[in-house]
Design an enzyme around this catalytic site. Structure first.
Site, PDB file in Angstrom:
ATOM      1  N   ASP A   1      37.230  -5.775  45.712  1.00  0.00           N
ATOM      2  CA  ASP A   1      38.635  -6.142  45.522  1.00  0.00           C
ATOM      3  C   ASP A   1      38.896  -7.630  45.686  1.00  0.00           C
ATOM      4  O   ASP A   1      38.019  -8.386  46.113  1.00  0.00           O
ATOM      5  CB  ASP A   1      39.512  -5.326  46.484  1.00  0.00           C
ATOM      6  CG  ASP A   1      38.906  -5.204  47.873  1.00  0.00           C
ATOM      7  OD1 ASP A   1      38.091  -6.059  48.240  1.00  0.00           O
ATOM      8  OD2 ASP A   1      39.240  -4.246  48.588  1.00  0.00           O
TER       9      ASP A   1
ATOM     10  N   ASN B   1      44.922   2.512  57.672  1.00  0.00           N
ATOM     11  CA  ASN B   1      45.714   3.550  56.997  1.00  0.00           C
ATOM     12  C   ASN B   1      44.848   4.460  56.112  1.00  0.00           C
ATOM     13  O   ASN B   1      45.366   5.255  55.343  1.00  0.00           O
ATOM     14  CB  ASN B   1      46.817   2.906  56.145  1.00  0.00           C
ATOM     15  CG  ASN B   1      46.261   2.051  55.013  1.00  0.00           C
ATOM     16  OD1 ASN B   1      45.046   1.851  54.933  1.00  0.00           O
ATOM     17  ND2 ASN B   1      47.128   1.550  54.159  1.00  0.00           N
TER      18      ASN B   1
ATOM     19  N   HIS C   1      42.705   3.387  53.742  1.00  0.00           N
ATOM     20  CA  HIS C   1      42.335   2.884  52.413  1.00  0.00           C
ATOM     21  C   HIS C   1      40.851   2.554  52.358  1.00  0.00           C
ATOM     22  O   HIS C   1      40.228   2.235  53.376  1.00  0.00           O
ATOM     23  CB  HIS C   1      43.202   1.677  51.984  1.00  0.00           C
ATOM     24  CG  HIS C   1      42.921   0.383  52.684  1.00  0.00           C
ATOM     25  ND1 HIS C   1      43.892  -0.555  52.937  1.00  0.00           N
ATOM     26  CD2 HIS C   1      41.780  -0.166  53.171  1.00  0.00           C
ATOM     27  CE1 HIS C   1      43.376  -1.604  53.531  1.00  0.00           C
ATOM     28  NE2 HIS C   1      42.090  -1.392  53.690  1.00  0.00           N
TER      29      HIS C   1
ATOM     30  N   GLU D   1      45.219   2.407  48.203  1.00  0.00           N
ATOM     31  CA  GLU D   1      46.182   2.626  49.268  1.00  0.00           C
ATOM     32  C   GLU D   1      46.718   4.068  49.248  1.00  0.00           C
ATOM     33  O   GLU D   1      46.752   4.704  48.182  1.00  0.00           O
ATOM     34  CB  GLU D   1      47.363   1.663  49.086  1.00  0.00           C
ATOM     35  CG  GLU D   1      46.985   0.187  49.244  1.00  0.00           C
ATOM     36  CD  GLU D   1      46.863  -0.244  50.707  1.00  0.00           C
ATOM     37  OE1 GLU D   1      46.177   0.454  51.492  1.00  0.00           O
ATOM     38  OE2 GLU D   1      47.433  -1.276  51.058  1.00  0.00           O
TER      39      GLU D   1
HETATM   40  C1  F6R Z   1      37.770  -5.235  51.759  1.00  0.00           C
HETATM   41  C2  F6R Z   1      38.097  -3.819  51.659  1.00  0.00           C
HETATM   42  C3  F6R Z   1      38.944  -3.141  52.686  1.00  0.00           C
HETATM   43  C4  F6R Z   1      38.388  -3.324  54.104  1.00  0.00           C
HETATM   44  C5  F6R Z   1      39.282  -2.647  55.119  1.00  0.00           C
HETATM   45  C6  F6R Z   1      38.820  -2.896  56.531  1.00  0.00           C
HETATM   46  O1  F6R Z   1      36.979  -5.633  50.670  1.00  0.00           O
HETATM   47  O2  F6R Z   1      37.694  -3.211  50.727  1.00  0.00           O
HETATM   48  O3  F6R Z   1      39.030  -1.779  52.385  1.00  0.00           O
HETATM   49  O4  F6R Z   1      37.101  -2.806  54.163  1.00  0.00           O
HETATM   50  O5  F6R Z   1      40.590  -3.121  55.008  1.00  0.00           O
HETATM   51  O6  F6R Z   1      38.973  -4.230  56.872  1.00  0.00           O
HETATM   52  P1  F6R Z   1      38.349  -4.817  58.214  1.00  0.00           P
HETATM   53  O7  F6R Z   1      36.886  -4.711  58.073  1.00  0.00           O
HETATM   54  O8  F6R Z   1      38.818  -6.268  58.239  1.00  0.00           O
HETATM   55  O9  F6R Z   1      38.876  -4.004  59.325  1.00  0.00           O
END
Ligand code: F6R
Length: 268
Positions: A67, A136, A138, A143
């Site tokens: 992403d 959440n 995702h 989302e």
């Molecule tokens: C980022 C991504 C997100 C993160 C998730 C956890 O490329 O795909 O799904 O893996 O938001 O983020 P952290 O590791 O910062 O807790």
């Protein structure tokens, strides 16, 4: 599903990097799906160390990132493009042409998204997808919603995600409110998936994910329950609520199953 519970985030990163290295050493031209965020940082450090020691070679490895925020130039310190270069790509021998990152700018995001999916298809899909998880639920930026999208697409970020990621920005108002993300169909088509979660703030969502046997579009990670080669790597904090709910801590069967081999537990 394999669930591995490491002592701490460091041990989780050693296990995750070990698995990635094993896959690359088995298939030199591995197509690797990559995540950003806090969670994989230590894993990427271990990959760099392994490259420096000569135990892994990225010459033929292809990568596709999950992403990118909309509207952040790739030089912006908060762009995932910048993150990937500074935390991994600049320190290993991956070829520029083998790196695939989504751009936060496009005149036609539908076309950008379609091209990304087509490129992944041309490589015959992702061999190994590395995932983190949002508080959440995702994965990528898929989302919680009443409907989930299969292909790469632009999405509005939820309030929970904005709050989770605002720590990287001067304040929440300066954060992009939209992102482009690989869809759940593409993620699910990956031949193998490793999901890493560390720290206490992931304990609730991990418990919800692992203790439920239902697919719920408001918990996008639950789609992974349908994947047939998923490894979930947790540290003790992230696993704590899950284990508590299962009442497995102190349970003899759990200890027997999990005491050896880095507490590797196969399908608890
Ligand atoms: C980022 C991504 C997100 C993160 C998730 C956890 O490329 O795909 O799904 O893996 O938001 O983020 P952290 O590791 O910062 O807790």
């Amino acid at each position: 599903m394999n669930i591995i519970i490491a002592k701490d985030a460091k041990e989780a990163s050693e296990i995750a990097s070990g698995k990635i290295i094993e896959e690359i050493n088995t298939k030199k031209s591995l197509v690797l799906g990559l995540a950003t965020g806090d969670t994989p940082l230590q894993t990427y450090k271990r990959l760099i160390e392994a490259y420096q020691k000569g135990t892994v070679d990225f010459t033929d490895v292809k990568t596709f990132n999950l992403d990118e925020y909309l509207g952040l130039p790739k030089e912006d310190v908060n762009s995932y493009n910048y993150y990937m270069h500074t935390n991994l790509f600049d320190h290993i021998n991956i070829k520029k042409e083998n790196i695939h990152l989504l751009s936060g700018f496009s005149d036609d995001f539908t076309k950008t998204a379609n091209n990304y999916d087509e490129m992944i298809d041309e490589y015959n899909g992702i061999d190994l997808q590395v995932l983190g998880i949002g508080v959440n639920g995702h994965i990528g930026f898929n989302e919680p919603n009443s409907k989930l999208t299969l292909e790469t697409h632009v999405t509005d970020l939820t309030q929970a995600t904005l709050e989770q990621n605002s720590k990287f920005f001067p304040n929440i108002d300066e954060m992009p409110k939209q992102a482009i993300t690989m869809g759940l169909g593409t993620i699910m088509k990956a031949k193998k998936i490793i999901l890493i979660a560390t720290g206490i703030r992931k304990a609730n969502i991990i418990a919800q994910f692992l203790n439920s046997n239902e697919i719920d579009t408001y918990t996008p990670v639950s789609t992974l329950l349908l994947h047939n080669d998923l490894t979930v790597i947790l540290d003790e904090e992230a696993a704590s609520r899950y284990l508590e709910e299962k009442k497995m801590i102190g349970n003899e069967n759990f200890n027997k199953k999990c005491s050896n081999n880095q507490r590797k537990c196969s399908t608890l």
